[in-house]
Design a protein around this motif. Sequence first.
Motif, PDB file in Angstrom:
ATOM      1  N   ALA A  12      27.450  53.387  38.457  1.00 22.01           N
ATOM      2  CA  ALA A  12      28.249  54.117  39.443  1.00 22.01           C
ATOM      3  C   ALA A  12      29.691  54.276  38.978  1.00 22.01           C
ATOM      4  O   ALA A  12      30.312  55.326  39.191  1.00 22.01           O
ATOM      5  CB  ALA A  12      28.201  53.395  40.790  1.00 22.01           C
ATOM      6  N   TYR A  13      30.233  53.253  38.331  1.00 22.90           N
ATOM      7  CA  TYR A  13      31.613  53.356  37.843  1.00 22.90           C
ATOM      8  C   TYR A  13      31.742  54.458  36.797  1.00 22.90           C
ATOM      9  O   TYR A  13      32.692  55.247  36.804  1.00 22.90           O
ATOM     10  CB  TYR A  13      32.072  52.018  37.267  1.00 22.90           C
ATOM     11  N   ARG A  14      30.798  54.532  35.879  1.00 24.07           N
ATOM     12  CA  ARG A  14      30.846  55.579  34.862  1.00 24.07           C
ATOM     13  C   ARG A  14      30.715  56.965  35.483  1.00 24.07           C
ATOM     14  O   ARG A  14      31.324  57.925  35.018  1.00 24.07           O
ATOM     15  CB  ARG A  14      29.737  55.361  33.833  1.00 24.07           C
ATOM     16  N   LEU A  15      29.915  57.062  36.533  1.00 24.23           N
ATOM     17  CA  LEU A  15      29.721  58.363  37.171  1.00 24.23           C
ATOM     18  C   LEU A  15      30.924  58.779  38.005  1.00 24.23           C
ATOM     19  O   LEU A  15      31.260  59.962  38.065  1.00 24.23           O
ATOM     20  CB  LEU A  15      28.474  58.336  38.060  1.00 24.23           C
ATOM     21  N   LEU A  16      31.594  57.820  38.640  1.00 29.79           N
ATOM     22  CA  LEU A  16      32.655  58.145  39.584  1.00 29.79           C
ATOM     23  C   LEU A  16      34.060  57.897  39.044  1.00 29.79           C
ATOM     24  O   LEU A  16      35.025  58.444  39.565  1.00 29.79           O
ATOM     25  CB  LEU A  16      32.458  57.339  40.878  1.00 29.79           C
ATOM     26  N   GLY A  17      34.179  57.029  38.028  1.00 25.40           N
ATOM     27  CA  GLY A  17      35.491  56.731  37.491  1.00 25.40           C
ATOM     28  C   GLY A  17      36.357  55.907  38.415  1.00 25.40           C
ATOM     29  O   GLY A  17      37.566  55.786  38.201  1.00 25.40           O
ATOM     30  N   SER A  18      35.749  55.310  39.430  1.00 26.74           N
ATOM     31  CA  SER A  18      36.490  54.523  40.417  1.00 26.74           C
ATOM     32  C   SER A  18      35.686  53.284  40.765  1.00 26.74           C
ATOM     33  O   SER A  18      34.526  53.400  41.194  1.00 26.74           O
ATOM     34  CB  SER A  18      36.743  55.350  41.683  1.00 26.74           C
ATOM     35  N   ALA A  19      36.292  52.109  40.598  1.00 28.39           N
ATOM     36  CA  ALA A  19      35.601  50.865  40.942  1.00 28.39           C
ATOM     37  C   ALA A  19      35.367  50.769  42.444  1.00 28.39           C
ATOM     38  O   ALA A  19      34.318  50.311  42.896  1.00 28.39           O
ATOM     39  CB  ALA A  19      36.410  49.673  40.445  1.00 28.39           C
ATOM     40  N   ALA A  20      36.361  51.193  43.227  1.00 22.38           N
ATOM     41  CA  ALA A  20      36.223  51.126  44.683  1.00 22.38           C
ATOM     42  C   ALA A  20      35.082  52.018  45.158  1.00 22.38           C
ATOM     43  O   ALA A  20      34.253  51.606  45.987  1.00 22.38           O
ATOM     44  CB  ALA A  20      37.534  51.534  45.352  1.00 22.38           C
ATOM     45  N   ASP A  40      46.755  51.626  44.558  1.00 17.70           N
ATOM     46  CA  ASP A  40      45.338  51.660  44.937  1.00 17.70           C
ATOM     47  C   ASP A  40      44.421  51.777  43.726  1.00 17.70           C
ATOM     48  O   ASP A  40      43.225  51.495  43.833  1.00 17.70           O
ATOM     49  CB  ASP A  40      45.057  52.806  45.924  1.00 17.70           C
ATOM     50  N   ARG A  41      44.964  52.189  42.566  1.00 19.72           N
ATOM     51  CA  ARG A  41      44.154  52.292  41.359  1.00 19.72           C
ATOM     52  C   ARG A  41      44.189  51.013  40.535  1.00 19.72           C
ATOM     53  O   ARG A  41      43.472  50.899  39.546  1.00 19.72           O
ATOM     54  CB  ARG A  41      44.643  53.455  40.473  1.00 19.72           C
ATOM     55  N   LEU A  42      45.044  50.079  40.922  1.00 16.08           N
ATOM     56  CA  LEU A  42      45.221  48.855  40.132  1.00 16.08           C
ATOM     57  C   LEU A  42      44.672  47.611  40.827  1.00 16.08           C
ATOM     58  O   LEU A  42      44.785  46.508  40.280  1.00 16.08           O
ATOM     59  CB  LEU A  42      46.712  48.642  39.827  1.00 16.08           C
ATOM     60  N   LYS A  43      44.092  47.767  41.986  1.00 24.81           N
ATOM     61  CA  LYS A  43      43.686  46.608  42.782  1.00 24.81           C
ATOM     62  C   LYS A  43      42.712  45.706  42.037  1.00 24.81           C
ATOM     63  O   LYS A  43      42.921  44.494  41.936  1.00 24.81           O
ATOM     64  CB  LYS A  43      43.063  47.064  44.103  1.00 24.81           C
ATOM     65  N   ARG A  44      41.649  46.270  41.500  1.00 21.13           N
ATOM     66  CA  ARG A  44      40.647  45.451  40.829  1.00 21.13           C
ATOM     67  C   ARG A  44      41.181  44.861  39.531  1.00 21.13           C
ATOM     68  O   ARG A  44      40.917  43.701  39.204  1.00 21.13           O
ATOM     69  CB  ARG A  44      39.376  46.271  40.572  1.00 21.13           C
ATOM     70  N   LEU A  45      41.961  45.655  38.788  1.00 20.67           N
ATOM     71  CA  LEU A  45      42.552  45.140  37.552  1.00 20.67           C
ATOM     72  C   LEU A  45      43.496  43.983  37.867  1.00 20.67           C
ATOM     73  O   LEU A  45      43.499  42.962  37.170  1.00 20.67           O
ATOM     74  CB  LEU A  45      43.291  46.268  36.830  1.00 20.67           C
ATOM     75  N   ASP A  46      44.288  44.131  38.921  1.00 18.49           N
ATOM     76  CA  ASP A  46      45.209  43.074  39.315  1.00 18.49           C
ATOM     77  C   ASP A  46      44.460  41.790  39.685  1.00 18.49           C
ATOM     78  O   ASP A  46      44.851  40.687  39.294  1.00 18.49           O
ATOM     79  CB  ASP A  46      46.053  43.545  40.501  1.00 18.49           C
ATOM     80  N   GLU A  47      43.359  41.938  40.435  1.00 26.03           N
ATOM     81  CA  GLU A  47      42.569  40.764  40.814  1.00 26.03           C
ATOM     82  C   GLU A  47      41.997  40.069  39.586  1.00 26.03           C
ATOM     83  O   GLU A  47      41.981  38.835  39.509  1.00 26.03           O
ATOM     84  CB  GLU A  47      41.436  41.186  41.758  1.00 26.03           C
ATOM     85  N   ALA A  48      41.556  40.860  38.591  1.00 22.26           N
ATOM     86  CA  ALA A  48      41.021  40.266  37.364  1.00 22.26           C
ATOM     87  C   ALA A  48      42.131  39.576  36.570  1.00 22.26           C
ATOM     88  O   ALA A  48      41.919  38.508  35.991  1.00 22.26           O
ATOM     89  CB  ALA A  48      40.352  41.350  36.511  1.00 22.26           C
ATOM     90  N   TRP A  49      43.329  40.181  36.548  1.00 27.95           N
ATOM     91  CA  TRP A  49      44.444  39.603  35.810  1.00 27.95           C
ATOM     92  C   TRP A  49      44.834  38.242  36.390  1.00 27.95           C
ATOM     93  O   TRP A  49      45.184  37.318  35.659  1.00 27.95           O
ATOM     94  CB  TRP A  49      45.634  40.550  35.837  1.00 27.95           C
ATOM     95  N   ARG A  50      44.774  38.103  37.698  1.00 24.79           N
ATOM     96  CA  ARG A  50      45.156  36.842  38.341  1.00 24.79           C
ATOM     97  C   ARG A  50      44.191  35.714  37.973  1.00 24.79           C
ATOM     98  O   ARG A  50      44.551  34.540  38.063  1.00 24.79           O
ATOM     99  CB  ARG A  50      45.197  37.021  39.859  1.00 24.79           C
ATOM    100  N   ARG A  51      42.974  36.083  37.574  1.00 26.87           N
ATOM    101  CA  ARG A  51      41.996  35.067  37.146  1.00 26.87           C
ATOM    102  C   ARG A  51      42.041  34.862  35.636  1.00 26.87           C
ATOM    103  O   ARG A  51      41.302  34.046  35.100  1.00 26.87           O
ATOM    104  CB  ARG A  51      40.573  35.490  37.551  1.00 26.87           C
ATOM    105  N   HIS A  52      42.906  35.594  34.970  1.00 23.62           N
ATOM    106  CA  HIS A  52      42.958  35.658  33.512  1.00 23.62           C
ATOM    107  C   HIS A  52      44.032  34.709  32.990  1.00 23.62           C
ATOM    108  O   HIS A  52      45.030  34.463  33.650  1.00 23.62           O
ATOM    109  CB  HIS A  52      43.282  37.107  33.114  1.00 23.62           C
ATOM    110  N   GLU A  53      43.812  34.155  31.815  1.00 19.57           N
ATOM    111  CA  GLU A  53      44.832  33.341  31.148  1.00 19.57           C
ATOM    112  C   GLU A  53      45.536  34.212  30.116  1.00 19.57           C
ATOM    113  O   GLU A  53      45.067  34.371  28.982  1.00 19.57           O
ATOM    114  CB  GLU A  53      44.188  32.130  30.465  1.00 19.57           C
ATOM    115  N   PRO A  54      46.670  34.802  30.491  1.00 23.01           N
ATOM    116  CA  PRO A  54      47.296  35.782  29.589  1.00 23.01           C
ATOM    117  C   PRO A  54      48.060  35.144  28.447  1.00 23.01           C
ATOM    118  O   PRO A  54      48.495  33.990  28.525  1.00 23.01           O
ATOM    119  CB  PRO A  54      48.251  36.526  30.530  1.00 23.01           C
ATOM    120  N   ASP A  55      48.220  35.929  27.370  1.00 24.03           N
ATOM    121  CA  ASP A  55      49.126  35.543  26.311  1.00 24.03           C
ATOM    122  C   ASP A  55      50.563  35.645  26.819  1.00 24.03           C
ATOM    123  O   ASP A  55      50.817  36.227  27.879  1.00 24.03           O
ATOM    124  CB  ASP A  55      48.953  36.468  25.100  1.00 24.03           C
ATOM    125  N   ALA A  56      51.487  35.110  26.070  1.00 25.88           N
ATOM    126  CA  ALA A  56      52.897  35.239  26.440  1.00 25.88           C
ATOM    127  C   ALA A  56      53.311  36.709  26.433  1.00 25.88           C
ATOM    128  O   ALA A  56      52.801  37.497  25.626  1.00 25.88           O
ATOM    129  CB  ALA A  56      53.759  34.451  25.464  1.00 25.88           C
TER     130      ALA A  56
END
Length: 311
Positions: free
Chosen positions: A20-28, A290-306
Motif C-alpha cells: 500500500a505504501y508503494r502504491l500510495l506514497g503515504s504511510a498514513a 504531517d509528512r514527517l510523523k512516522r519518520l519522527d517516531e522512528a527517529w525517536r527509537r533510533h540511536e543516531p550518530d553524532a
Amino acid sequence: MDSAAIDRFEAGRGLLASLAYRLLGSAADAEDAVQDTFLRWQAADRERVEVPEAWLTKVITNLCLDRLRSAQARHERTAGAWLPEPLLDGDPMLGPADTFEQRESVSLAVLTLLERLSPVERAVYVLREAFSYSHAEIAGILDITESASQQHAHRARTRVVAERRRGREADPGAARRVVEEFLAAAASGRTERLVALLTDDVTAVSDGAGLSRRLLRFDTRERVASFVRAGFKPTPAKRRLAGGSPAIHIARVNGSPAVLAVVDGRVIGTVAFEIGDGKVASLRGIAAADRLKRLDEAWRRHEPDAPVLTW
C-alpha cells in the motif's frame, strides 16, 4: 472473528502495508488501507476464500486504486503540492529490499515518477517489480487480461527507466561522503563549492516547510546552490520557527542518503539526496509536519550518530 483468522491477517500485515505504501506514497494512507482491508476480511465469508493471501492482496490493491482515483487525491497530486512521505531506513513499511528493483521501487525518486503513471499502470509496476507477481496473478488481482498486464508493465517500465537519472545504485559509503562534502560546502558559504558538487542537470524540489501551496522547484546548478545555501544559513528567524537550534544528522531515507534537521529529538525536516557519478543529482526537501510523523517516531527509537552540524 476467531483467533486463527486474526493471526492469518496479522501474518500478512507487513506485506500489505509495504504494498500500500508503494502504491500510495503515504504511510498514513497505507495504514488506513490496511485497516480497511482488515474490516473487509472481518466481514468476508472466509470459508469461501481459497487463498487468503491472494484475496487480501486483491482487496488492498483495489482499495488503493480507489484512493488514487478519488477526486481529492487527483487534486492534491495534480496541484503540484505533493511529495512522497519519507521513511527512515529500517521501517518495516519499506518492505522487501533484496533486489535492486525492490529497493528502487521504494525510493523517493521512483515514488515521485510513479505519480505520472495511471493508477493501473502504477499497480502493475509495483506488483511486478517490487513483489514479483506473475502477469497471470496480476491479471487476477486487477481483473484485467494477462496481455493487458504485460502492456501496462511495459509502458510503466519504459517511462520509469527513461526518466530515471541513473541506472545503478551508488555505494552507500561513497554517497555519504558526497553528502558530507555537500554539507561542508553549504556551511562554508561558498556557492562555487556547492556548484562543483552538483551534476549539470541537477534538480531540487521542496515543500516549503508546508507553508507553500505548491512545490518549490529549482533546475540549474546555480539556482540549486543558491537555494541550498539559503536553506542552510542559520538565522534567528529560522531558529524561532524551528523552536531551537537544529542538529543536522546524516541518515538514510527510503534507501538514499539524507540529511535530517532535529530539534530536541524531533525531526523537523529532511533533505533526501540522489547521487550520480559522485555528485548530487537531485534533492527533495520535506518539512511539512504531517509528512514527517512516522519518520519522527522512528527517529525517536533510533540511536543516531553524532550530528555533523549544529545551527
